[in-house]
Design a protein around this motif. Structure first.
Motif, PDB file in Angstrom:
ATOM      1  N   GLN A   1      12.063   4.810   2.056  1.00 23.22           N
ATOM      2  CA  GLN A   1      12.137   6.269   2.048  1.00 23.22           C
ATOM      3  C   GLN A   1      10.738   6.874   2.090  1.00 23.22           C
ATOM      4  OE1 GLN A   1      14.105   7.908  -1.377  1.00 23.22           O
ATOM      5  NE2 GLN A   1      13.921  10.020  -0.669  1.00 23.22           N
ATOM      6  N   SER A   2       9.800   6.248   1.374  1.00 27.83           N
ATOM      7  CA  SER A   2       8.414   6.713   1.363  1.00 27.83           C
ATOM      8  C   SER A   2       7.799   6.601   2.755  1.00 27.83           C
ATOM      9  CB  SER A   2       7.600   5.890   0.354  1.00 27.83           C
ATOM     10  OG  SER A   2       6.234   6.191   0.450  1.00 27.83           O
ATOM     11  N   LYS A   3       8.093   5.492   3.479  1.00 32.38           N
ATOM     12  CA  LYS A   3       7.559   5.317   4.834  1.00 32.38           C
ATOM     13  C   LYS A   3       8.118   6.372   5.781  1.00 32.38           C
ATOM     14  CE  LYS A   3       6.805   0.340   4.400  1.00 32.38           C
ATOM     15  NZ  LYS A   3       7.259  -1.004   4.837  1.00 32.38           N
ATOM     16  N   ASP A   4       9.422   6.692   5.617  1.00 30.43           N
ATOM     17  CA  ASP A   4      10.019   7.729   6.460  1.00 30.43           C
ATOM     18  C   ASP A   4       9.331   9.068   6.233  1.00 30.43           C
ATOM     19  OD1 ASP A   4      11.775   5.903   7.491  1.00 30.43           O
ATOM     20  OD2 ASP A   4      13.434   6.436   6.163  1.00 30.43           O
ATOM     21  N   GLU A   5       9.019   9.371   4.978  1.00 25.77           N
ATOM     22  CA  GLU A   5       8.343  10.629   4.677  1.00 25.77           C
ATOM     23  C   GLU A   5       6.928  10.636   5.229  1.00 25.77           C
ATOM     24  OE1 GLU A   5       8.596  11.091   0.496  1.00 25.77           O
ATOM     25  OE2 GLU A   5      10.760  11.452   0.480  1.00 25.77           O
ATOM     26  N   ASP A   6       6.245   9.458   5.202  1.00 26.55           N
ATOM     27  CA  ASP A   6       4.905   9.367   5.784  1.00 26.55           C
ATOM     28  C   ASP A   6       4.944   9.674   7.277  1.00 26.55           C
ATOM     29  OD1 ASP A   6       3.559   8.737   3.485  1.00 26.55           O
ATOM     30  OD2 ASP A   6       3.692   6.571   3.762  1.00 26.55           O
ATOM     31  N   ALA A   7       5.979   9.184   7.946  1.00 28.81           N
ATOM     32  CA  ALA A   7       6.098   9.390   9.386  1.00 28.81           C
ATOM     33  C   ALA A   7       6.286  10.853   9.733  1.00 28.81           C
ATOM     34  CB  ALA A   7       7.260   8.575   9.939  1.00 28.81           C
TER      35      ALA A   7
ATOM     36  N   ALA B   1       5.376  15.098  -4.397  1.00 26.46           N
ATOM     37  CA  ALA B   1       5.712  14.002  -5.299  1.00 26.46           C
ATOM     38  C   ALA B   1       7.215  13.773  -5.358  1.00 26.46           C
ATOM     39  CB  ALA B   1       5.165  14.303  -6.685  1.00 26.46           C
ATOM     40  N   SER B   2       7.600  12.505  -5.323  1.00 27.29           N
ATOM     41  CA  SER B   2       8.992  12.124  -5.551  1.00 27.29           C
ATOM     42  C   SER B   2       9.225  12.003  -7.050  1.00 27.29           C
ATOM     43  CB  SER B   2       9.269  10.784  -4.877  1.00 27.29           C
ATOM     44  OG  SER B   2       8.499   9.754  -5.504  1.00 27.29           O
ATOM     45  N   VAL B   3      10.450  11.723  -7.425  1.00 34.92           N
ATOM     46  CA  VAL B   3      10.772  11.509  -8.845  1.00 34.92           C
ATOM     47  C   VAL B   3       9.956  10.346  -9.393  1.00 34.92           C
ATOM     48  CG1 VAL B   3      12.589  10.870 -10.470  1.00 34.92           C
ATOM     49  CG2 VAL B   3      13.091  12.485  -8.621  1.00 34.92           C
ATOM     50  N   PHE B   4       9.830   9.296  -8.597  1.00 38.05           N
ATOM     51  CA  PHE B   4       9.068   8.121  -9.022  1.00 38.05           C
ATOM     52  C   PHE B   4       7.585   8.462  -9.198  1.00 38.05           C
ATOM     53  CE2 PHE B   4       7.052   3.911  -8.077  1.00 38.05           C
ATOM     54  CZ  PHE B   4       7.553   3.233  -9.178  1.00 38.05           C
ATOM     55  N   ASP B   5       7.021   9.243  -8.279  1.00 37.67           N
ATOM     56  CA  ASP B   5       5.621   9.652  -8.404  1.00 37.67           C
ATOM     57  C   ASP B   5       5.388  10.438  -9.689  1.00 37.67           C
ATOM     58  OD1 ASP B   5       4.718   8.594  -5.901  1.00 37.67           O
ATOM     59  OD2 ASP B   5       5.692  10.272  -4.884  1.00 37.67           O
ATOM     60  N   LYS B   6       6.312  11.338 -10.001  1.00 36.76           N
ATOM     61  CA  LYS B   6       6.163  12.142 -11.223  1.00 36.76           C
ATOM     62  C   LYS B   6       6.299  11.274 -12.472  1.00 36.76           C
ATOM     63  CE  LYS B   6       8.058  16.239  -8.943  1.00 36.76           C
ATOM     64  NZ  LYS B   6       9.213  17.153  -8.844  1.00 36.76           N
ATOM     65  N   ARG B   7       7.173  10.280 -12.384  1.00 39.86           N
ATOM     66  CA  ARG B   7       7.324   9.370 -13.532  1.00 39.86           C
ATOM     67  C   ARG B   7       6.034   8.594 -13.762  1.00 39.86           C
ATOM     68  NH1 ARG B   7      11.672   4.335 -14.046  1.00 39.86           N
ATOM     69  NH2 ARG B   7      11.163   3.781 -16.217  1.00 39.86           N
ATOM     70  N   ILE B   8       5.454   8.089 -12.672  1.00 42.51           N
ATOM     71  CA  ILE B   8       4.170   7.394 -12.767  1.00 42.51           C
ATOM     72  C   ILE B   8       3.101   8.304 -13.359  1.00 42.51           C
ATOM     73  CG2 ILE B   8       2.249   6.520 -11.374  1.00 42.51           C
ATOM     74  CD1 ILE B   8       4.275   5.329  -9.474  1.00 42.51           C
ATOM     75  N   ALA B   9       3.055   9.530 -12.877  1.00 43.80           N
ATOM     76  CA  ALA B   9       2.012  10.469 -13.290  1.00 43.80           C
ATOM     77  C   ALA B   9       2.081  10.803 -14.765  1.00 43.80           C
ATOM     78  CB  ALA B   9       2.108  11.745 -12.460  1.00 43.80           C
ATOM     79  N   GLY B  10       3.266  10.648 -15.369  1.00 45.03           N
ATOM     80  CA  GLY B  10       3.417  10.934 -16.784  1.00 45.03           C
ATOM     81  C   GLY B  10       3.076   9.772 -17.690  1.00 45.03           C
ATOM     82  N   GLU B  11       2.753   8.621 -17.115  1.00 46.32           N
ATOM     83  CA  GLU B  11       2.451   7.434 -17.918  1.00 46.32           C
ATOM     84  C   GLU B  11       1.006   7.454 -18.417  1.00 46.32           C
ATOM     85  OE1 GLU B  11       4.632   4.647 -18.641  1.00 46.32           O
ATOM     86  OE2 GLU B  11       6.021   6.287 -18.100  1.00 46.32           O
ATOM     87  N   GLU B  12       0.830   7.095 -19.698  1.00 41.59           N
ATOM     88  CA  GLU B  12      -0.508   7.101 -20.274  1.00 41.59           C
ATOM     89  C   GLU B  12      -1.421   6.039 -19.663  1.00 41.59           C
ATOM     90  OE1 GLU B  12      -0.386   6.813 -24.488  1.00 41.59           O
ATOM     91  OE2 GLU B  12       0.611   8.764 -24.784  1.00 41.59           O
ATOM     92  N   ASP B  13      -0.829   4.976 -19.138  1.00 37.83           N
ATOM     93  CA  ASP B  13      -1.644   3.893 -18.601  1.00 37.83           C
ATOM     94  C   ASP B  13      -1.950   4.076 -17.108  1.00 37.83           C
ATOM     95  OD1 ASP B  13       0.829   3.418 -17.489  1.00 37.83           O
ATOM     96  OD2 ASP B  13       0.938   1.305 -18.090  1.00 37.83           O
ATOM     97  N   LEU B  14      -1.696   5.263 -16.552  1.00 39.18           N
ATOM     98  CA  LEU B  14      -1.958   5.483 -15.127  1.00 39.18           C
ATOM     99  C   LEU B  14      -3.398   5.153 -14.744  1.00 39.18           C
ATOM    100  CD1 LEU B  14      -1.050   6.415 -12.327  1.00 39.18           C
ATOM    101  CD2 LEU B  14      -1.564   8.767 -13.016  1.00 39.18           C
ATOM    102  N   PRO B  15      -4.415   5.592 -15.505  1.00 34.91           N
ATOM    103  CA  PRO B  15      -5.792   5.217 -15.121  1.00 34.91           C
ATOM    104  C   PRO B  15      -5.994   3.707 -15.053  1.00 34.91           C
ATOM    105  CG  PRO B  15      -5.828   7.006 -16.712  1.00 34.91           C
ATOM    106  CD  PRO B  15      -4.413   6.517 -16.662  1.00 34.91           C
TER     107      PRO B  15
END
Length: 445
Positions: free
Chosen positions: A372-378, A387-401
């Motif tokens: 789905q991400s590749k389709d959106e890139d195209a 941001a997708s739901v997954f991107d937002k979930r990642i962004a909320g994680e303390e260990d992102l850095p």
């Protein structure tokens, strides 16, 4: 078939079509610093034939100034090489990474350099590094071997097909020839394929070439698609650095984080083959050039801003190397999720894989998400990536850095290691050992 493209400053774009929008060329608001970026430029990236298809001043932040005579000397060196599409000079021989060192120079590596190089280097004590991009690696090496067989190790005796295979098939796609004398000047040059360079700038496959262009370099021959791809590379470097930084930070912290991206996982840093203070030296002595490269890009992002607006509104503030402006960024998960979503594709997928393991996402579900991400890139030319739901979930994680830093290290480590090993073949054992010894000596200093 092959041509050297002119710098944008020599083109005359009156009104240019870029994607689906037409931008009329306007008089520059400043003769000293480049204009702001045109809107939606990231989402409108056609294949370009020449610079007249770009908005006026687009990407001119990349064209850092040097002494005119020095620039002519560098271009004079490059006239000895065939079939160049894009070329730049980099490193401490072009932009100083320490205070004036003329008093400490006991032996110049240059046998008989032009006066302009001696003056620029304050004594001429630095080998000059180049990256040369060509559209057809084997053709370049065939012509170059005919002209400069002495530039090559024993691999040159095996022919241009073997040389180009070693270049393109292993490591990061670069073929280095060090300790070469051209026009009385000691140089080291890397040959890369145009497509390899374009991919790394766009996707961060290895960060080996993209990382070099994230720091101040002197671009000598240009190509419009590379200029656009490098503008994306520079903006991606800012975004990646923001994910590694806290809510409040300084200019120098931002530029040090950007500079450090391509050194994470580099074996030369781990085994003492690079000066451990190299990153600080580059930033402290090239602060003005970092500002020229990145200021407009920083200003174009909605989630980061300068705190001291009065300081950066003063004329000539970029020349004030004592100034270290503070910045702040919005840590909202949706905004940071947009940053994650707009990271270069190959690199972003590494971050995704790290969180797949952390969240224990089943393989099939994860692959569907990637598709789905590749389709959106195209569809990037028609729809702004959000941001997708997954991107937002990642962004909320303390260990992102930590996860982003790990993804950077994964990207850099193997290509850099393979390039170091490959250097024994491409340079030859004697020159490779000499180069390693000089690097270790600098690290000890």
């Amino acid at each position: 078939m092959y041509r050297i493209l002119r710098p944008l400053s020599k083109c005359r774009p009156p009104s240019v079509l870029y994607g689906r929008r037409t931008y009329a060329a306007q008089p520059s608001q400043s003769t000293e610093y480049p204009q702001a970026l045109p809107p939606d430029w990231e989402e409108s990236l056609p294949s370009l034939e020449d610079f007249t298809q770009l908005p006026r001043d687009f990407g001119k932040n990349q064209l850092l100034e040097t002494n005119e005579e020095f620039k002519r000397s560098l271009r004079g060196i490059l006239r000895h090489f065939p079939a160049l599409t894009y070329a730049f000079a980099y490193g401490s021989g072009v932009f100083p990474q320490s205070d004036a060192t003329a008093s400490r120079i006991t032996h110049s590596p240059h046998p008989n350099p032009p006066e302009a190089i001696l003056k620029w280097q304050k004594g001429g004590g630095k080998m000059i590094d180049f990256v040369l991009a060509t559209r057809f690696s084997q053709h370049f090496h065939s012509l170059n071997l005919a002209r400069h067989r002495d530039h090559y190790s024993f691999l040159g005796s095996l022919g241009s097909a073997v040389v180009s295979h070693v270049q393109d098939g292993y490591g990061a796609g670069a073929y280095f020839n060090p300790y070469i004398t051209v026009n009385g000047t000691m140089i080291k040059y890397a040959v890369v394929n145009y497509d390899t360079l374009l991919r790394d700038l766009s996707n961060w496959d290895t960060l080996y070439l993209a990382g070099r262009l994230q720091k101040p370099v002197k671009i000598l021959f240009e190509e419009p698609n590379i200029r656009v791809a490098n503008q994306r590379n520079l903006l991606s470097a800012v975004r990646c650095a923001l994910l590694l930084l806290p809510p409040n930070f300084t200019e120098k912290e931002l530029y040090s984080t950007i500079t450090g991206l391509s050194y994470k996982g580099d074996p030369r840093m781990d085994y003492g083959s690079e000066n451990p203070k190299k990153i600080d030296n580059i930033v402290n002595h090239q602060l003005r050039n970092f500002r020229l490269l990145y200021h407009d890009l920083i200003s174009s992002l909605p989630n980061v801003e300068y705190q001291d607006h009065q300081a950066i509104s003063k004329a000539g503030w970029m020349d004030d190397t004592q100034l270290n402006v503070r910045l702040t960024q919005d840590m909202d998960p949706e905004r940071r999720g947009n940053i994650v979503r707009r990271l270069p594709k190959s690199f972003r997928e590494k971050v995704y894989f790290l969180y797949q393991r952390k969240f224990a996402i089943p393989g099939r579900e994860f692959q569907e998400m990637l598709e789905q991400s590749k389709d959106e890139d195209a569809k990037g030319g028609f729809k702004k990536q959000v941001a997708s739901v997954f991107d937002k979930r990642i962004a909320g994680e303390e260990d992102l850095p930590d996860m982003v830093a790990k993804a950077v290290s994964q990207t850099v480590k193997w290509p850099s290691t393979a390039q170091s090993i490959k250097g024994v073949l491409t340079a030859g054992p004697a020159r490779a050992w000499r180069y390693l010894g000089e690097k270790r000596a600098k690290g000890k200093e």
